[in-house]
Design an enzyme around this catalytic site. Sequence first.
Site, PDB file in Angstrom:
ATOM      1  N   HIS A   1      48.549  28.081  51.347  1.00  0.00           N
ATOM      2  CA  HIS A   1      47.733  28.860  50.374  1.00  0.00           C
ATOM      3  C   HIS A   1      46.620  30.286  50.867  1.00  0.00           C
ATOM      4  O   HIS A   1      46.231  30.273  50.150  1.00  0.00           O
ATOM      5  CB  HIS A   1      47.370  27.335  49.475  1.00  0.00           C
ATOM      6  CG  HIS A   1      46.805  27.985  47.939  1.00  0.00           C
ATOM      7  ND1 HIS A   1      46.943  26.746  47.120  1.00  0.00           N
ATOM      8  CD2 HIS A   1      46.623  29.187  48.350  1.00  0.00           C
ATOM      9  CE1 HIS A   1      46.172  28.086  46.180  1.00  0.00           C
ATOM     10  NE2 HIS A   1      46.233  28.784  46.144  1.00  0.00           N
ATOM     11  N   TYR A  47      46.314  23.266  41.848  1.00  0.00           N
ATOM     12  CA  TYR A  47      46.644  23.472  40.468  1.00  0.00           C
ATOM     13  C   TYR A  47      46.128  21.916  39.797  1.00  0.00           C
ATOM     14  O   TYR A  47      46.975  21.696  38.930  1.00  0.00           O
ATOM     15  CB  TYR A  47      47.260  24.534  40.383  1.00  0.00           C
ATOM     16  CG  TYR A  47      46.859  25.721  40.613  1.00  0.00           C
ATOM     17  CD1 TYR A  47      46.646  26.486  41.238  1.00  0.00           C
ATOM     18  CD2 TYR A  47      48.955  26.452  40.927  1.00  0.00           C
ATOM     19  CE1 TYR A  47      45.962  27.716  41.946  1.00  0.00           C
ATOM     20  CE2 TYR A  47      48.633  27.528  41.566  1.00  0.00           C
ATOM     21  CZ  TYR A  47      47.617  27.609  41.889  1.00  0.00           C
ATOM     22  OH  TYR A  47      47.869  29.629  42.216  1.00  0.00           O
ATOM     23  N   SER A  95      46.177  37.202  40.118  1.00  0.00           N
ATOM     24  CA  SER A  95      44.788  37.983  39.502  1.00  0.00           C
ATOM     25  C   SER A  95      44.834  39.313  39.152  1.00  0.00           C
ATOM     26  O   SER A  95      43.893  40.272  39.231  1.00  0.00           O
ATOM     27  CB  SER A  95      43.511  37.635  40.307  1.00  0.00           C
ATOM     28  OG  SER A  95      42.612  37.645  39.415  1.00  0.00           O
TER      29      SER A  95
END
Length: 301
Positions: free
Chosen positions: A128, A53, A208
Site C-alpha cells: 500500500h 479500508y 483519486s
Amino acid sequence: MRHRTLGPRQVSAIGLGLMPLSIEGRPDGKRALATVHAALDSGVTLLDTADSYHLPGAGPGHNELLAGRALAAYGGDTDGLLVATKGGRGRPADGSWTVNGDPRHLKKAAEASLRRLGVEAIGLYQLHKPDPAIPFEESVGALRDLLDAGTIRLAGISNTDVDQIRAAHRILGDGLVSVQNRYSPAVRDSEAELRLCAQLGLAFLPWSPLGGISRSSLDGPSQVEGEARPSAFHAVAAERGVSPQQVALAWLLARSPSVIPIPGASRPGTIRDSAAAADLELSTQDLARLNDAAVPARPGG
C-alpha cells in the site's frame, strides 16, 4: 467495455475503487452491494480494495469482506474478474493512516486478506505504501515470498517513485504488474512514474483520478492552489452531453495505454457513469484543451 493489459490479464479499462463503501460517509450495506453489482453489470472487471479500508479504530477488512459478499451475491459471470487488495497500512481511532511495511506483518496481512476475500489466491496484492522505517527491498521481498508460496498470483506497489519501481521490478520480475499512484487533472506529480510503467510494461492505476473537476462552474480557472482549472473539462462535457467525470476518465485513458483508472463510487449511478468513459473518444482538439486545463506536472515529474 474496452479492456487493457494488466500483467497476463485483460481487465476493463475502468476499474472500481471500493474505498468509499467502507470509510466515513459510507452507504448502507444494501446500496454498497448494489454499487458493486452495477459495476459488474457495466463490464467492470477490476475491483480495488485494501485491508485498511474501514472506519477509524475498527478492525481491518471491512471492505474486503464487503467485496466477498458482493461477489457471492452476484448472479452474473465473474470468471474474468480481478480483485486487487493492498496491505501495509492501518487506521487507528484518530482517523490517521499508519504504515507498516515489516515483511512479517505483510505476510500475515495477506493471509488474512485471503481468508476475508474467500479465494484460493489473491489475484493482485499491492504494497500500500513504502514504510520509511523498513528498507523498501525487504517489504517488496515479502511480496516475492507471497508469490512463490502461491498466496498471491500477481504483485503491485503503490505510492512509489521511479527508483522504487525499478527496485521492485528487479526483485519481482514478471510478478510485478502494476503501480498505483495518485494521478488526476489536479495532481500530475507521477508523470515520470507513468512513463516508466509504459517502458516496463506495467499497468498504471491512478487513485483519486477525478481530483480537480468537482467544481461545476464554467467561469474560468480555479482560484484554489493545487486544483485543476475545471472550465475545459466541464465545457467538453457539455459539448459531448456527458459528465465532467467521464471526460476526466477519458482524458486519463488517453494519457497512456498503461493507464487503468480506478474511480471510487458509493452509488450505482456513479459507477455506471464512470464505466461509460471507456467508450468516450476525445478528439485531438479536446485533448489539447484538457491538457492545458490540467495542473502542469512539477519540473522533473
